[in-house]
Design an enzyme around this catalytic site. Structure first.
Site, PDB file in Angstrom:
ATOM      1  N   ASP A  93      -6.818  -2.694  -7.549  1.00 44.27           N
ATOM      2  CA  ASP A  93      -5.507  -3.111  -8.065  1.00 44.27           C
ATOM      3  C   ASP A  93      -4.417  -2.119  -7.665  1.00 44.27           C
ATOM      4  O   ASP A  93      -3.319  -2.516  -7.272  1.00 44.27           O
ATOM      5  CB  ASP A  93      -5.553  -3.249  -9.591  1.00 44.27           C
ATOM      6  N   ASP A  97       1.056  -5.358  -8.301  1.00 45.65           N
ATOM      7  CA  ASP A  97       0.041  -6.374  -8.019  1.00 45.65           C
ATOM      8  C   ASP A  97      -0.294  -7.018  -9.363  1.00 45.65           C
ATOM      9  O   ASP A  97      -1.140  -6.527 -10.106  1.00 45.65           O
ATOM     10  CB  ASP A  97      -1.199  -5.730  -7.394  1.00 45.65           C
ATOM     11  N   GLU A 142       3.769  -8.737  -5.426  1.00 43.89           N
ATOM     12  CA  GLU A 142       2.954  -9.627  -4.606  1.00 43.89           C
ATOM     13  C   GLU A 142       3.031 -11.044  -5.164  1.00 43.89           C
ATOM     14  O   GLU A 142       2.991 -11.247  -6.383  1.00 43.89           O
ATOM     15  CB  GLU A 142       1.506  -9.138  -4.592  1.00 43.89           C
TER      16      GLU A 142
END
Length: 169
Positions: free
Chosen positions: A147, A15, A75
């Site tokens: 996160d 991420d 992502e």
């Protein structure tokens, strides 16, 4: 890096962010997923922009060297109303794409909406819902930051979709 003889397959989820990049590693065998590790890479906010990107790249590289994943999933960037912020996030994402690619890993990309839908069941899920589902799906992960939960959600999405894509092919 890839080890075709090793079961289960290890997946690194990322991420990306310029302030914090979450990462999570899963071991996947069939439909069974096991948490291996997770963490956050946090560059010094006072460092020069290029040095912060280098810190992210080197941090992801260290995670790859330590946990030896077979595949990676990142992502995609969401569009922010602030174009400058979106552009900077894109740079962080580039580091997250290049580090595993340089290590010879297959790198997949997933939209935020798809990750949320795959893990929670709705593309409009919030951070708390993602964290709740990560705790349910990966109880050995313990308490995770947002996160890390997002990174583990990306890895779960990849684990599920890579199996589905093989069945279609």
């Amino acid at each position: 890096m890839m080890n075709a003889n090793r079961l289960p397959t290890r997946i690194l989820g990322l991420d990306p962010g310029l302030r914090r990049t979450g990462w999570g590693v899963l071991a996947v065998e069939g439909s069974r997923m096991t948490h291996i590790a997770h963490g956050v890479i946090t560059p010094d906010e006072k460092a020069e922009f290029a040095d912060r990107l280098l810190h992210l790249f080197e941090g992801i590289t260290a995670v790859i060297e330590q946990h030896r994943p077979d595949e990676a999933a990142v992502e995609e960037v969401f569009l922010n109303t602030n174009a400058q912020s979106t552009l900077k996030l894109g740079h962080a994402r580039a580091a997250a794409l290049i580090a595993p690619a340089r290590a010879g890993l297959l790198v997949a990309e997933y939209s935020t909406r798809l990750v949320k839908k795959a893990v929670v069941g709705t593309g409009a899920a919030d951070k708390a819902q993602i964290g709740f589902m990560i705790a349910r799906l990966l109880p050995t992960a313990g308490k995770t930051t947002a996160d890390c939960a997002d990174a583990l959600a990306v890895a779960i999405t990849h684990a599920n979709l890579r199996v589905a894509n093989r069945r279609v092919a």
